[in-house]
Design a protein around this motif. Structure first.
Motif, PDB file in Angstrom:
ATOM      1  N   PHE A   1      33.398  39.548  47.579  1.00 48.38           N
ATOM      2  CA  PHE A   1      34.032  39.672  46.264  1.00 48.38           C
ATOM      3  C   PHE A   1      35.524  39.955  46.446  1.00 48.38           C
ATOM      4  CE2 PHE A   1      35.542  41.870  42.557  1.00 48.38           C
ATOM      5  CZ  PHE A   1      34.928  41.214  41.503  1.00 48.38           C
ATOM      6  N   TYR A   2      35.860  40.885  47.360  1.00 48.37           N
ATOM      7  CA  TYR A   2      37.263  41.237  47.607  1.00 48.37           C
ATOM      8  C   TYR A   2      38.044  40.013  48.087  1.00 48.37           C
ATOM      9  CZ  TYR A   2      41.388  43.594  49.356  1.00 48.37           C
ATOM     10  OH  TYR A   2      42.674  43.978  49.563  1.00 48.37           O
ATOM     11  N   LEU A   3      37.454  39.241  49.000  1.00 51.20           N
ATOM     12  CA  LEU A   3      38.144  38.064  49.521  1.00 51.20           C
ATOM     13  C   LEU A   3      38.370  37.014  48.430  1.00 51.20           C
ATOM     14  CD1 LEU A   3      36.320  37.717  52.948  1.00 51.20           C
ATOM     15  CD2 LEU A   3      38.691  38.439  52.564  1.00 51.20           C
ATOM     16  N   ARG A   4      37.429  36.881  47.500  1.00 50.61           N
ATOM     17  CA  ARG A   4      37.568  35.905  46.418  1.00 50.61           C
ATOM     18  C   ARG A   4      38.530  36.358  45.329  1.00 50.61           C
ATOM     19  NH1 ARG A   4      31.881  35.224  47.031  1.00 50.61           N
ATOM     20  NH2 ARG A   4      31.590  36.801  45.442  1.00 50.61           N
ATOM     21  N   HIS A   5      38.509  37.662  45.011  1.00 51.98           N
ATOM     22  CA  HIS A   5      39.213  38.134  43.819  1.00 51.98           C
ATOM     23  C   HIS A   5      40.378  39.083  44.097  1.00 51.98           C
ATOM     24  CE1 HIS A   5      36.144  36.249  41.396  1.00 51.98           C
ATOM     25  NE2 HIS A   5      35.229  36.810  42.166  1.00 51.98           N
ATOM     26  N   GLY A   6      40.552  39.510  45.329  1.00 53.57           N
ATOM     27  CA  GLY A   6      41.687  40.373  45.657  1.00 53.57           C
ATOM     28  C   GLY A   6      41.511  41.814  45.251  1.00 53.57           C
ATOM     29  N   GLY A   7      40.312  42.238  44.955  1.00 51.59           N
ATOM     30  CA  GLY A   7      40.066  43.629  44.579  1.00 51.59           C
ATOM     31  C   GLY A   7      38.610  43.979  44.795  1.00 51.59           C
ATOM     32  N   HIS A   8      38.319  45.265  44.865  1.00 50.79           N
ATOM     33  CA  HIS A   8      36.942  45.731  45.049  1.00 50.79           C
ATOM     34  C   HIS A   8      36.226  45.719  43.711  1.00 50.79           C
ATOM     35  CE1 HIS A   8      33.621  48.441  46.023  1.00 50.79           C
ATOM     36  NE2 HIS A   8      33.833  48.054  47.276  1.00 50.79           N
ATOM     37  N   PRO A   9      34.929  45.369  43.674  1.00 45.40           N
ATOM     38  CA  PRO A   9      34.222  45.298  42.385  1.00 45.40           C
ATOM     39  C   PRO A   9      34.128  46.645  41.684  1.00 45.40           C
ATOM     40  CG  PRO A   9      32.692  44.959  44.204  1.00 45.40           C
ATOM     41  CD  PRO A   9      34.079  44.979  44.777  1.00 45.40           C
ATOM     42  N   ASP A  10      34.257  47.758  42.399  1.00 49.68           N
ATOM     43  CA  ASP A  10      34.143  49.077  41.775  1.00 49.68           C
ATOM     44  C   ASP A  10      35.494  49.654  41.349  1.00 49.68           C
ATOM     45  OD1 ASP A  10      31.439  48.951  42.226  1.00 49.68           O
ATOM     46  OD2 ASP A  10      31.544  50.057  44.108  1.00 49.68           O
TER      47      ASP A  10
ATOM     48  N   ASP B   1      42.479  40.506  38.619  1.00 53.52           N
ATOM     49  CA  ASP B   1      42.415  39.211  37.956  1.00 53.52           C
ATOM     50  C   ASP B   1      41.213  38.445  38.509  1.00 53.52           C
ATOM     51  OD1 ASP B   1      42.837  36.838  36.721  1.00 53.52           O
ATOM     52  OD2 ASP B   1      44.628  36.291  37.891  1.00 53.52           O
ATOM     53  N   ARG B   2      40.330  38.007  37.671  1.00 48.91           N
ATOM     54  CA  ARG B   2      39.091  37.354  38.110  1.00 48.91           C
ATOM     55  C   ARG B   2      39.279  35.872  38.425  1.00 48.91           C
ATOM     56  NH1 ARG B   2      36.945  41.836  39.453  1.00 48.91           N
ATOM     57  NH2 ARG B   2      36.101  43.117  37.801  1.00 48.91           N
ATOM     58  N   SER B   3      40.481  35.360  38.291  1.00 49.58           N
ATOM     59  CA  SER B   3      40.716  33.952  38.598  1.00 49.58           C
ATOM     60  C   SER B   3      40.836  33.767  40.105  1.00 49.58           C
ATOM     61  CB  SER B   3      41.988  33.484  37.896  1.00 49.58           C
ATOM     62  OG  SER B   3      43.096  34.186  38.425  1.00 49.58           O
ATOM     63  N   GLU B   4      41.054  32.530  40.498  1.00 53.43           N
ATOM     64  CA  GLU B   4      41.232  32.229  41.917  1.00 53.43           C
ATOM     65  C   GLU B   4      42.468  32.946  42.448  1.00 53.43           C
ATOM     66  OE1 GLU B   4      39.360  30.355  44.122  1.00 53.43           O
ATOM     67  OE2 GLU B   4      37.915  30.552  42.491  1.00 53.43           O
ATOM     68  N   PRO B   5      42.443  33.404  43.704  1.00 55.41           N
ATOM     69  CA  PRO B   5      43.631  34.054  44.251  1.00 55.41           C
ATOM     70  C   PRO B   5      44.807  33.087  44.267  1.00 55.41           C
ATOM     71  CG  PRO B   5      41.804  34.082  45.838  1.00 55.41           C
ATOM     72  CD  PRO B   5      41.355  33.312  44.635  1.00 55.41           C
TER      73      PRO B   5
END
Length: 171
Positions: free
Chosen positions: A20-29, A35-39
């Motif tokens: 999730f971090y690699l896809r979105h640039g942040g931890h899910p918690d 930003d939920r878009s592509e990095p």
């Protein structure tokens, strides 16, 4: 990511949170979701180092230092703190790396008056510079593996091991 060191071998595995971090640039918690878009793609042309504010400031300080050294011969910072000394060392290193030293001279720095620092221009290349290394094919200098017939002074020093360790003895 999990790491298993079982049996002496290490094995790493990316967890779902890691993906999730690699896809979105942040931890899910995270409290504030990223930003939920592509990095975003990295910038095509980042600012070159020489144009960044720190580099511009160092270049200007280096230019001023070289001008002062040429005019005054030496520059002293008698009561500089550690932070100021570190910055001036970086400025001098910048000048050296970017060829700002005057032709045939080099900037040297030495301690001055305890906490201070002094800069001056020395003639020629630094003794440790690549240009000062022995040339390929230069004649070798023979170094004996064993000393025989020592000079009397060297023999006395060798006999008094305490003197060589810095212990002073009366003359």
């Amino acid at each position: 990511m999990t790491l298993d060191k079982g049996g002496g071998a290490a094995r790493a595995e990316v967890t779902e949170a890691g993906r999730f971090y690699l896809r979105h640039g942040g931890h899910p918690d995270d409290a504030e979701p990223a930003d939920r878009s592509e990095p975003s793609a990295p910038a095509d042309s980042p600012t070159p180092y020489r144009e960044r504010p720190v580099a511009r400031a160092r270049r200007e300080k280096a230019r001023e230092l070289v001008e002062r050294l040429l005019a005054e011969g030496h520059v002293r910072f008698a009561h500089a703190d550690d932070k100021e000394i570190a910055e001036w060392r970086r400025v001098v290193n910048y000048a050296k790396r970017h060829g700002m030293e005057p032709e045939g001279k080099r900037i040297e720095k030495v301690p001055y008056g305890g906490p201070g620092l002094e800069f001056f221009l020395a003639e020629g290349p630094h003794p440790n510079a690549r240009s000062q290394r022995p040339k390929t094919g230069a004649p070798a200098v023979r170094v004996p593996t064993r000393l025989v017939s020592l000079h009397p002074v060297v023999a006395d020093l060798k006999a008094d091991a305490g003197h060589m360790r810095g212990r002073s003895t009366p003359c």
